[in-house]
Scaffold this active site. Structure first.
Site, PDB file in Angstrom:
ATOM      1  N   ALA A  16      41.861  33.600  42.707  1.00 45.78           N
ATOM      2  CA  ALA A  16      41.598  32.865  41.473  1.00 45.78           C
ATOM      3  C   ALA A  16      41.711  31.362  41.694  1.00 45.78           C
ATOM      4  O   ALA A  16      40.890  30.583  41.189  1.00 45.78           O
ATOM      5  CB  ALA A  16      42.557  33.323  40.377  1.00 45.78           C
ATOM      6  N   ARG A 106      40.278  41.450  52.247  1.00 47.24           N
ATOM      7  CA  ARG A 106      40.853  40.356  51.461  1.00 47.24           C
ATOM      8  C   ARG A 106      40.863  39.039  52.247  1.00 47.24           C
ATOM      9  O   ARG A 106      40.571  37.968  51.711  1.00 47.24           O
ATOM     10  CB  ARG A 106      42.275  40.717  51.023  1.00 47.24           C
ATOM     11  CG  ARG A 106      42.908  39.720  50.059  1.00 47.24           C
ATOM     12  CD  ARG A 106      44.337  40.114  49.746  1.00 47.24           C
ATOM     13  NE  ARG A 106      44.400  41.353  48.995  1.00 47.24           N
ATOM     14  CZ  ARG A 106      44.454  41.430  47.683  1.00 47.24           C
ATOM     15  NH1 ARG A 106      44.432  40.322  46.953  1.00 47.24           N
ATOM     16  NH2 ARG A 106      44.535  42.588  47.067  1.00 47.24           N
ATOM     17  N   TYR A 210      37.980  53.399  51.845  1.00 51.82           N
ATOM     18  CA  TYR A 210      36.597  52.954  52.037  1.00 51.82           C
ATOM     19  C   TYR A 210      36.524  52.109  53.303  1.00 51.82           C
ATOM     20  O   TYR A 210      37.530  51.567  53.763  1.00 51.82           O
ATOM     21  CB  TYR A 210      36.086  52.174  50.825  1.00 51.82           C
ATOM     22  CG  TYR A 210      37.000  51.095  50.302  1.00 51.82           C
ATOM     23  CD1 TYR A 210      37.021  49.817  50.873  1.00 51.82           C
ATOM     24  CD2 TYR A 210      37.837  51.331  49.214  1.00 51.82           C
ATOM     25  CE1 TYR A 210      37.844  48.823  50.389  1.00 51.82           C
ATOM     26  CE2 TYR A 210      38.669  50.354  48.722  1.00 51.82           C
ATOM     27  CZ  TYR A 210      38.667  49.097  49.310  1.00 51.82           C
ATOM     28  OH  TYR A 210      39.497  48.121  48.825  1.00 51.82           O
TER      29      TYR A 210
END
Length: 390
Positions: A16, A106, A210
């Site tokens: 963010a 990430r 995944y």
């Protein structure tokens, strides 16, 4: 319009924080990010960036970087964790919206956001651990761990779950332990693995997996219900044997993955309320600082990206800072609250026990055959929402 040459300080260089830094800088703001670490690095493993988050990355000029760093997911498969039988396959192309569902490490997402922020002129200052935030004066007043004081014209708190600015705005509110813990790990994977997310559901637990990094890694997040409290930390190591024991009754496919795990991290899942107050004066919070969520809809990063766009847009649209921040909360709080509540509900659906478990699986199989578009259509409000469009 109104962001040209405005000085803005952001706490935190996570998803963010870096996203809002670029969104502000490309509109002309002079942005500084204060990060407490000695380098921009990211613990963790996989993230799912759904179309609502990808739309923001494309709008701030990072769409090509996302496509290069991520795999474009084709489907989500719901699987009976015990038998290994498929319950439902959800074709993600039905809700792609042109922006795509992405599976990304990430660290790769942080890297592309960091590069994008710096390319837009954002200044990144490391080793800036902020100990206190005071909003009582005309400008937010910060004091770092070394005792240095700093007044800033406009402060944005993107400093996560334990945000100093959230605490300054709302006081301290103890989180609620959900009686669930999560393990995360990655293992090597053959490069021909399909770009699909698998959810293996079992009584009182489930496992999501995944592929990542071009299919060479497999991401694993495993959730177990338990009464024993665990720290709310992403850096607590655990013994892989504990993970294998917790999922010992699952299918051979899952057990074969867990047999390969060498390093595993464990954290407790706590429920935090959406902050009552997101802003006051010339200070505002966003992302996890404003609305922490459980991971059961994979929307934490996506909400942070949406926040970044909306906050930059609100600040650019009006010269009145307090009015802009009030508009930001008014626009974002209802949607973020709905997402947090939906994530809470999803956890229960994955952990059903007999006989409700068998009945629910049968219902999903029937629905998948008769109305294959329906399971994903339920989330049109989530994935189909594009904050970058007027």
């Amino acid at each position: 319009m109104h962001l040209r040459d405005r000085e803005i300080t952001i706490l935190g260089a996570g998803v963010a924080g870096l996203a809002v830094a670029r969104a502000l800088a490309i509109r002309g703001a002079k942005v500084t990010v204060l990060e407490q670490a000695d380098a921009i690095r990211e613990v963790g493993a996989g993230l799912q960036i759904s179309p609502n988050g990808a739309a923001v990355l494309r709008a701030i000029g990072l769409g090509a970087a996302l496509d290069a760093a991520a795999l474009r997911a084709r489907a989500v498969r719901l699987i009976d964790g015990l038998s290994g039988d498929q319950v439902l396959r959800i074709d993600l192309a039905r809700a792609d919206g042109g922006h795509g569902f992405h599976l990304v490490h990430r660290a790769a997402l942080i890297a592309l956001l960091l590069e994008g922020a710096r390319a837009a002129g954002v200044a990144i200052r490391l080793l800036q651990k902020i100990e206190t935030v005071d909003r009582s004066g005309d400008q937010p007043h910060l004091v770092n761990a070394q005792g240095a004081a700093l007044n800033v014209p406009l402060l944005i708190g993107a400093d996560g779950l334990h945000s100093r600015l959230r605490q300054a705005l709302n006081g301290t509110i103890a989180p609620f332990f959900t009686n669930q813990v999560a393990w995360r790990a990655t293992i090597p994977a053959p490069p021909d693995e399909p770009a699909e997310a698998e959810v293996h559901m079992g009584p009182g637990r489930h496992l999501v997996s995944y592929p990542l990094r071009g299919g060479t890694l497999r991401n694993i997040v495993a959730i177990e219900e338990r009464n024993r409290w665990v720290d709310e930390s992403w850096s607590l190591r655990d013994d892989p044997i504990e993970l294998r024991l917790a999922f010992g009754g699952f299918s051979p496919r899952v057990r074969s993955w867990l047999d390969q795990v060498q390093d595993v991290w464990l954290w407790g899942l706590f429920r935090h309320p959406v902050a009552r107050l997101w802003h006051k004066g010339h200070a505002v919070i966003l992302g996890d600082a404003a609305h922490p969520t459980l991971p059961f809809l994979a929307q934490g990063a996506n909400m942070g990206l949406e926040d970044a766009w909306v906050l930059a847009e609100c600040l650019d649209a009006t010269p009145d800072t307090e009015a802009a921040l009030a508009r930001f909360q008014a626009v974002r709080a209802p949607r973020c609250t709905a997402i947090v509540e939906a994530a809470n509900t999803n956890a229960r659906a994955y952990h059903l026990r007999s006989p409700w478990r068998e009945a629910a699986h049968l219902g999903l199989r029937v629905a998948g055959r008769l109305t294959p578009a329906l399971p994903l259509r339920r989330f049109d409000w989530l994935y189909g929402h594009d904050v970058t469009k007027k």
